[in-house]
Design a protein around this motif. Sequence first.
Motif, short mmCIF file in Angstrom:
data_model
loop_
_atom_site.label_atom_id
_atom_site.label_comp_id
_atom_site.label_asym_id
_atom_site.label_seq_id
_atom_site.Cartn_x
_atom_site.Cartn_y
_atom_site.Cartn_z
N MET A 148 1.66 12.22 -9.62
CA MET A 148 1.02 13.53 -9.47
C MET A 148 2.06 14.65 -9.52
N ALA A 149 3.17 14.45 -8.81
CA ALA A 149 4.24 15.47 -8.82
C ALA A 149 4.77 15.68 -10.23
N LYS A 150 4.95 14.58 -10.97
CA LYS A 150 5.44 14.67 -12.34
C LYS A 150 4.44 15.41 -13.23
N ALA A 151 3.16 15.11 -13.03
CA ALA A 151 2.12 15.79 -13.83
C ALA A 151 2.10 17.28 -13.55
N GLN A 180 -6.68 24.08 -18.40
CA GLN A 180 -7.68 23.01 -18.48
C GLN A 180 -7.07 21.66 -18.12
N ASN A 181 -5.86 21.39 -18.63
CA ASN A 181 -5.18 20.14 -18.30
C ASN A 181 -4.77 20.09 -16.84
N ALA A 182 -4.47 21.27 -16.26
CA ALA A 182 -4.15 21.32 -14.83
C ALA A 182 -5.35 20.88 -14.00
N LYS A 183 -6.54 21.33 -14.40
CA LYS A 183 -7.77 20.90 -13.71
C LYS A 183 -7.94 19.40 -13.82
N VAL A 235 -5.81 17.06 -13.81
CA VAL A 235 -4.98 16.27 -12.88
C VAL A 235 -5.10 16.81 -11.45
N ASN A 236 -6.16 17.61 -11.22
CA ASN A 236 -6.44 18.16 -9.88
C ASN A 236 -5.30 19.01 -9.33
N MET A 237 -4.64 19.76 -10.21
CA MET A 237 -3.61 20.68 -9.76
C MET A 237 -4.28 21.85 -9.06
N PRO A 238 -3.91 22.16 -7.81
CA PRO A 238 -4.58 23.24 -7.07
C PRO A 238 -4.51 24.58 -7.80
N LYS A 239 -5.58 25.35 -7.66
CA LYS A 239 -5.68 26.63 -8.35
C LYS A 239 -4.53 27.56 -7.96
N ASP A 240 -4.12 27.53 -6.68
CA ASP A 240 -3.04 28.44 -6.26
C ASP A 240 -1.72 28.07 -6.92
N LYS A 241 -1.51 26.77 -7.19
CA LYS A 241 -0.30 26.35 -7.90
C LYS A 241 -0.32 26.81 -9.35
N VAL A 242 -1.49 26.75 -9.96
CA VAL A 242 -1.64 27.23 -11.35
C VAL A 242 -1.35 28.72 -11.41
N GLU A 243 -1.95 29.49 -10.49
CA GLU A 243 -1.75 30.94 -10.47
C GLU A 243 -0.29 31.29 -10.19
N ALA A 244 0.35 30.52 -9.31
CA ALA A 244 1.77 30.76 -9.01
C ALA A 244 2.64 30.48 -10.23
N ALA A 245 2.29 29.44 -10.99
CA ALA A 245 3.05 29.11 -12.20
C ALA A 245 2.92 30.21 -13.25
N ARG A 275 0.84 -1.21 0.00
CA ARG A 275 0.00 0.00 0.00
C ARG A 275 0.87 1.25 0.00
N LYS A 276 1.93 1.21 0.80
CA LYS A 276 2.84 2.37 0.88
C LYS A 276 3.50 2.61 -0.48
N HIS A 277 3.91 1.52 -1.15
CA HIS A 277 4.54 1.64 -2.47
C HIS A 277 3.57 2.27 -3.47
N LYS A 278 2.30 1.81 -3.44
CA LYS A 278 1.29 2.36 -4.36
C LYS A 278 1.06 3.84 -4.06
N MET A 279 1.03 4.19 -2.79
CA MET A 279 0.80 5.59 -2.40
C MET A 279 1.92 6.49 -2.90
N PHE A 280 3.17 6.02 -2.71
CA PHE A 280 4.31 6.83 -3.17
C PHE A 280 4.34 6.91 -4.70
#
Length: 235
Positions: A19-22, A52-55, A57-67, A8-13
């Motif tokens: 997600m980080a790569k996306a 749109q692609n950020a949405k 992959v559930n990228m937070p709005k504040d991260k999009v605005e910061a980018a 489970r830990k391996h799957k979570m990581f």
Amino acid sequence: MGRIFEKRKHKMFARFDRMAKAFTRIGKDIAIAVKNGGPSPENNPKLRLAIQNAKGVNMPKDKVEAAIKRASSKEEKDFQEVTYEGYAPHGVPLMVECATDNPTRTVANVRLHFSKNNGSMGNSGSVAFLFERKGVFKFEPAKLNLDDLELDLIDAGAEDIERNDEEIVIYTKFTEFGHMLKFLESKNLEPKSSELQYIPNTTKELSEEQQDEVLKLVEVLEGDDDVQAVYHNLA
């Protein structure tokens, strides 16, 4: 019990890594879009697409605005889009899309990944003829009524439509990508992702052991910070 916990830990990581790569990939897409067309999504179709692609992959709005803010500053690096070609083990062709602020570093790293994993990097055009560049639009089934829209989608450039329980995938020719984007915007339809991808003309069957060798190289390439996407023709 301990083994189950480890799995489970391996799957979570693994999920966290994906997600980080996306987020990193889309951050670079945003940077390139802003540098080329400005920070206003209303006037920049490429930036609207990245958001749109950020949405998707559930990228937070504040991260999009910061980018977007980072990309608007003079200190932000200029990323170049480059594609490298080569063969994985057992003659499997690979297309490697990158976004980099240092092409010299990137080509050296990509070449090293190929050589360390029994692959060989090729020249431009050495495997590209085995793929076709296509638009790929992915939807959650609940967000697209195919019964009502299928004919309109075909008129808008859909070349093929695939459907399963998890998603609907629409393919267009490279030249129809923009036309489909405009159609979807006019209908207020938001895909999970809208991308140009390299789709193989034919697929290759390998044994499970051979596939593992190929996928090891693919995984190493995808783990490189400069690599945006890797395409192959494994069945």
